[in-house]
Design a protein around this motif. Structure first.
Motif, PDB file in Angstrom:
ATOM      1  N   ARG A  81      -5.181   0.136 -54.606  1.00 18.19           N
ATOM      2  CA  ARG A  81      -4.441   0.415 -53.372  1.00 18.19           C
ATOM      3  C   ARG A  81      -4.325  -0.854 -52.537  1.00 18.19           C
ATOM      4  NH1 ARG A  81      -8.096   4.830 -52.949  1.00 18.19           N
ATOM      5  NH2 ARG A  81      -7.113   6.701 -53.737  1.00 18.19           N
ATOM      6  N   TYR A 138      -2.510   6.255 -44.925  1.00 16.13           N
ATOM      7  CA  TYR A 138      -1.323   7.058 -45.218  1.00 16.13           C
ATOM      8  C   TYR A 138      -1.397   8.445 -44.572  1.00 16.13           C
ATOM      9  CZ  TYR A 138      -0.158   3.545 -48.702  1.00 16.13           C
ATOM     10  OH  TYR A 138       0.160   2.370 -49.328  1.00 16.13           O
ATOM     11  N   GLN A 168       1.572   6.044 -52.602  1.00 13.44           N
ATOM     12  CA  GLN A 168       0.907   4.856 -52.078  1.00 13.44           C
ATOM     13  C   GLN A 168       1.317   3.629 -52.886  1.00 13.44           C
ATOM     14  OE1 GLN A 168      -3.294   5.598 -51.969  1.00 13.44           O
ATOM     15  NE2 GLN A 168      -3.064   7.458 -50.766  1.00 13.44           N
TER      16      GLN A 168
END
Length: 165
Positions: free
Chosen positions: A113, A120, A106
């Motif tokens: 994030r 994802y 990621q």
């Protein structure tokens, strides 16, 4: 007696076996066709999900890069690292810098994030290539998304004009 047997109606054993064989072959053909259609559907869906993730990630980054302030380009461990003052991702030093988490694949900005984990595909997709460069008020972004297990991928290269150089 012979005359009676010849005139009786019905199917012989050979005719019945031929009919069963034809039905089995038709069933196998239908099963093969359904499996091929299902595999095509899964591949098309996976490609669409990878492209959607790529588009979402590129849009999120482009929006943030467009309004970046105080851009710094530094060399850390032989790699060029671009950091800037961000409205969304400022870290302790007041600047945002990006990296790909090797474990999850990621994209992180100062260990936060950029997109939620569920985007994802709960680990089904990962960022396989990420490069951000800056020169003369323009960010160059290279981004590639890849299926974690499979050969589905989507990539893009884009330029983002910084409005606050």
């Amino acid at each position: 007696m012979k005359r009676k047997l010849k005139s009786s109606r019905g199917l012989s054993l050979v005719e019945t076996l031929c009919a069963v064989l034809i039905l089995i072959l038709l069933g196998l053909m239908v099963n093969t066709g359904l499996n091929m259609a299902l595999n095509s559907y899964r591949e098309i869906t996976a490609q669409a999900e990878a492209e959607l993730l790529l588009s979402t990630l590129a849009d999120a980054l482009a929006d943030d890069l467009r309004y970046a302030r105080d851009v710094k380009v530094e060399t850390v461990d032989g790699k060029e690292v671009v950091s800037y003052n961000s409205d969304s991702y400022n870290g302790e030093n007041g600047h945002a810098s990006f990296r790909v988490d090797e474990k999850t694949g990621q994209l992180l900005a100062n260990d936060l994030r950029v997109l939620p984990e569920g985007v994802y595909g709960n680990g089904a997709y990962r960022v396989s290539d990420f490069k951000l460069t800056y020169a003369d008020g323009v960010f160059q972004l290279v981004l590639e998304i890849q299926q974690a297990e499979g050969d589905i991928s989507a990539g893009t290269e884009l330029s983002v004009q910084c409005l606050n150089p």
